[in-house]
Motif scaffolding. Structure first.
Motif, PDB file in Angstrom:
ATOM      1  N   HIS A 221       0.550  -1.330   0.124  1.00  0.00           N
ATOM      2  CA  HIS A 221      -0.057   0.112  -0.053  1.00  0.00           C
ATOM      3  C   HIS A 221       0.808   1.431  -0.018  1.00  0.00           C
ATOM      4  CE1 HIS A 221      -3.314  -2.236   0.973  1.00  0.00           C
ATOM      5  NE2 HIS A 221      -2.919  -2.743   2.157  1.00  0.00           N
ATOM      6  N   TYR A 223      -0.042   5.453   0.911  1.00  0.00           N
ATOM      7  CA  TYR A 223      -1.051   6.182   1.179  1.00  0.00           C
ATOM      8  C   TYR A 223      -0.699   7.632   1.139  1.00  0.00           C
ATOM      9  CZ  TYR A 223      -2.943   2.193   3.865  1.00  0.00           C
ATOM     10  OH  TYR A 223      -3.498   1.104   4.210  1.00  0.00           O
ATOM     11  N   HIS A 238     -12.715  -2.630   8.401  1.00  0.00           N
ATOM     12  CA  HIS A 238     -12.901  -3.925   7.896  1.00  0.00           C
ATOM     13  C   HIS A 238     -12.057  -4.759   8.752  1.00  0.00           C
ATOM     14  CE1 HIS A 238      -8.594  -2.894   6.658  1.00  0.00           C
ATOM     15  NE2 HIS A 238      -8.543  -4.208   6.688  1.00  0.00           N
ATOM     16  N   ASP A 240      -9.978  -8.619   8.303  1.00  0.00           N
ATOM     17  CA  ASP A 240      -9.104  -9.183   7.166  1.00  0.00           C
ATOM     18  C   ASP A 240      -9.862 -10.476   7.027  1.00  0.00           C
ATOM     19  OD1 ASP A 240      -7.550  -7.038   7.114  1.00  0.00           O
ATOM     20  OD2 ASP A 240      -5.776  -8.141   8.022  1.00  0.00           O
ATOM     21  N   HIS A 294     -10.566  -3.098  11.928  1.00  0.00           N
ATOM     22  CA  HIS A 294      -9.358  -1.833  11.693  1.00  0.00           C
ATOM     23  C   HIS A 294      -9.502  -0.908  10.753  1.00  0.00           C
ATOM     24  CE1 HIS A 294      -7.942  -5.539   9.814  1.00  0.00           C
ATOM     25  NE2 HIS A 294      -7.368  -4.851   8.985  1.00  0.00           N
ATOM     26  N   VAL A 296      -7.316   2.699   8.301  1.00  0.00           N
ATOM     27  CA  VAL A 296      -6.339   3.288   8.195  1.00  0.00           C
ATOM     28  C   VAL A 296      -6.840   4.894   8.032  1.00  0.00           C
ATOM     29  CG1 VAL A 296      -4.141   3.985   7.272  1.00  0.00           C
ATOM     30  CG2 VAL A 296      -4.804   1.785   7.339  1.00  0.00           C
ATOM     31  N   ARG A 304       2.366   7.229   3.370  1.00  0.00           N
ATOM     32  CA  ARG A 304       2.524   6.472   4.308  1.00  0.00           C
ATOM     33  C   ARG A 304       2.846   5.011   3.516  1.00  0.00           C
ATOM     34  NH1 ARG A 304      -0.856   2.313   6.940  1.00  0.00           N
ATOM     35  NH2 ARG A 304       0.092   1.743   8.652  1.00  0.00           N
ATOM     36  N   SER A 306       2.954   0.622   3.730  1.00  0.00           N
ATOM     37  CA  SER A 306       2.564  -0.649   4.611  1.00  0.00           C
ATOM     38  C   SER A 306       2.457  -1.595   3.641  1.00  0.00           C
ATOM     39  CB  SER A 306       1.533  -0.337   5.497  1.00  0.00           C
ATOM     40  OG  SER A 306       0.317  -0.504   4.577  1.00  0.00           O
ATOM     41  N   ALA A 308       0.776  -5.685   3.621  1.00  0.00           N
ATOM     42  CA  ALA A 308       0.020  -6.746   4.579  1.00  0.00           C
ATOM     43  C   ALA A 308       0.347  -7.962   3.771  1.00  0.00           C
ATOM     44  CB  ALA A 308      -1.542  -6.392   4.549  1.00  0.00           C
ATOM     45  N   PHE A 310      -1.345 -11.620   3.679  1.00  0.00           N
ATOM     46  CA  PHE A 310      -2.180 -12.391   4.166  1.00  0.00           C
ATOM     47  C   PHE A 310      -2.080 -13.993   3.866  1.00  0.00           C
ATOM     48  CE2 PHE A 310      -4.051  -8.312   2.538  1.00  0.00           C
ATOM     49  CZ  PHE A 310      -4.770  -7.952   3.576  1.00  0.00           C
TER      50      PHE A 310
HETATM   51  C1  OGA Z   1      -5.053  -4.394   4.818  1.00  0.00           C
HETATM   52  C2  OGA Z   1      -4.717  -3.477   6.047  1.00  0.00           C
HETATM   53  C3  OGA Z   1      -3.680  -1.781   6.960  1.00  0.00           C
HETATM   54  C4  OGA Z   1      -2.410  -0.708   6.734  1.00  0.00           C
HETATM   55  O1  OGA Z   1      -4.332  -4.425   4.173  1.00  0.00           O
HETATM   56  O2  OGA Z   1      -5.931  -5.149   5.185  1.00  0.00           O
HETATM   57  O3  OGA Z   1      -5.608  -3.553   7.167  1.00  0.00           O
HETATM   58  O4  OGA Z   1      -1.919  -0.362   7.674  1.00  0.00           O
HETATM   59  N1  OGA Z   1      -3.777  -2.583   6.173  1.00  0.00           N
HETATM   60  O5  OGA Z   1      -2.127  -0.577   5.689  1.00  0.00           O
END
Ligand code: OGA
Ligand code: NI
Length: 363
Positions: A221, A223, A238, A240, A294, A296, A304, A306, A308, A310
């Motif tokens: 991700h 942002y 959401h 996961d 959770h 963001v 930002r 990140s 994830a 899974f």
């Molecule tokens: C996700 C999620 C959180 C983040 O991808 O399911 O919750 O900090 N990401 O990017």
């Protein structure tokens, strides 16, 4: 607000194939395009956020994994206890001393940044909503289904298994760094799965033998900084949908976890990784472990980054999952129906993010 052609704007945004970063770069952007603005009723009904400056603000549990690499039986028992407690109450914990070197974590974050900040034409070439593609770039997986779009772009590497050896589709600009990270995160995933099995009171290999961590999908991700962060979200509320997730984030923060009806910020820890329980683990644990909401938040400060990872079961050959018999004690009942991961995923993909996977299987 209602008399604009939302479909048309969504389509124009999608067809730009440049994502949110594309919008920001063509700016200057002082106001959010309407497609990103959360409905007023949603903002009005938002739950409180616990001020992180307040001294009594709780934090997600921190688990130091050092002793499991030292064959220390008592140390391991203590870690299993901490993971059990965290998984039953928070659905989230942060791990340190997990065995992955910080240069690998930093390399991954830099690789994700390099991918998103490269020439837009290279990203456009792999922009796609086709979920059968192994590697793709897109903004907002649920763009046409959600009430408002999120301030986020994502590159996905889907369904990685130990048999995969051809990673030529992964963009060269970040390939080596991503493969290093994926290799490490997969080993850590196995360790975590053993600890989670023990935390459920099962034998160490129980969840692994169910193939809960055989395949991984990695979302990378980005942002961007946001001009009106209070009007949108980086990622909507959401849970996961897979078994469990390992999340790597940079030091900016923005992830919030729902705990006792309040949003709590997850403080970034240098070298730390966040682990959270997904819907499938809640289901097969018959609700012993919790898959927790959770989101963001967006921020003036950015970008930002990140990722994830899974951990999900195999789709082929179809394997039937359901609440684990050993966890249904005398007098208890299974709370969920049996299912295959394939059917579960098909149903899930027809919904917007935030609609839980638990409901489709609850008895
Ligand atoms: C996700 C999620 C959180 C983040 O991808 O399911 O919750 O900090 N990401 O990017
Ligand atoms: Ni998530």
């Amino acid at each position: 607000m209602d008399n604009y052609d939302r479909e048309k704007e969504l389509k124009a945004f999608d067809e730009s194939k440049a994502g949110v970063k594309g919008l920001v770069d063509t700016g200057p952007l002082t106001q959010l395009p309407k497609i990103f603005i959360r409905p007023t009723d949603e903002i009005a009904n938002d739950l409180d956020t616990w001020q992180s400056t307040s001294s009594d603000c709780p934090e997600i549990p921190l688990v130091d994994l050092r002793t499991i690499f030292e064959n220390d039986r008592e140390g391991r028992d203590e870690i299993v206890r901490q993971i059990r407690k965290a998984s039953e109450t928070w659905g989230f914990f942060q791990v340190i001393n997990h065995g992955i070197q910080s240069c690998v974590l930093e390399g991954m974050i830099d690789g994700v940044r390099a991918f998103h900040e490269q020439d837009v034409e290279a990203k456009k070439a792999i922009y796609s909503r086709d979920r059968s593609k192994k590697v793709r770039f897109e903004s907002n997986v649920d763009l046409y289904k959600s009430r408002s779009a999120n301030w986020r772009d994502t590159m996905t590497i889907a369904r990685v298994t130990p048999e995969d050896h051809d990673f030529s589709e992964v963009p060269e600009i970040c390939r080596d760094r991503m493969l290093d990270y994926i290799k490490c995160i997969r080993t850590l995933g196995e360790t975590l799965l053993e600890l989670l099995a023990e935390a459920l009171g099962l034998k160490k290999n129980h969840l692994r033998e169910l193939d809960c961590s055989r395949a991984q999908t990695i979302l990378c991700h980005y942002y961007p900084a946001c001009p009106e962060p209070d009007l949108t979200l980086g990622a909507s509320r959401h849970t996961d949908s897979t078994f469990f997730t390992v999340l790597l984030q940079d030091q900016l923060g923005g992830l919030q976890v729902l705990h006792q009806e309040r949003w709590i910020a997850v403080k970034p820890i240098s070298g730390g990784l966040i682990v959270n329980i997904g819907d499938l683990l809640q289901i097969i644990s018959n609700d012993k472990f919790k898959s927790v909401d959770h989101r963001v938040v967006a921020s003036y400060v950015g970008p930002r980054i990140s990722t994830a990872c899974f951990f999900h079961g195999v789709v082929d050959p179809p394997k039937v999952y359901g609440p684990i018999k050993e966890l249904i004690l005398d007098g208890d009942h299974p709370l969920y129906k049996e299912f295959t991961v394939k059917d579960y995923i098909i149903k899930l993909f027809s919904r917007a993010i935030g609609e839980s996977g638990l409901d489709q299987l609850r008895i």
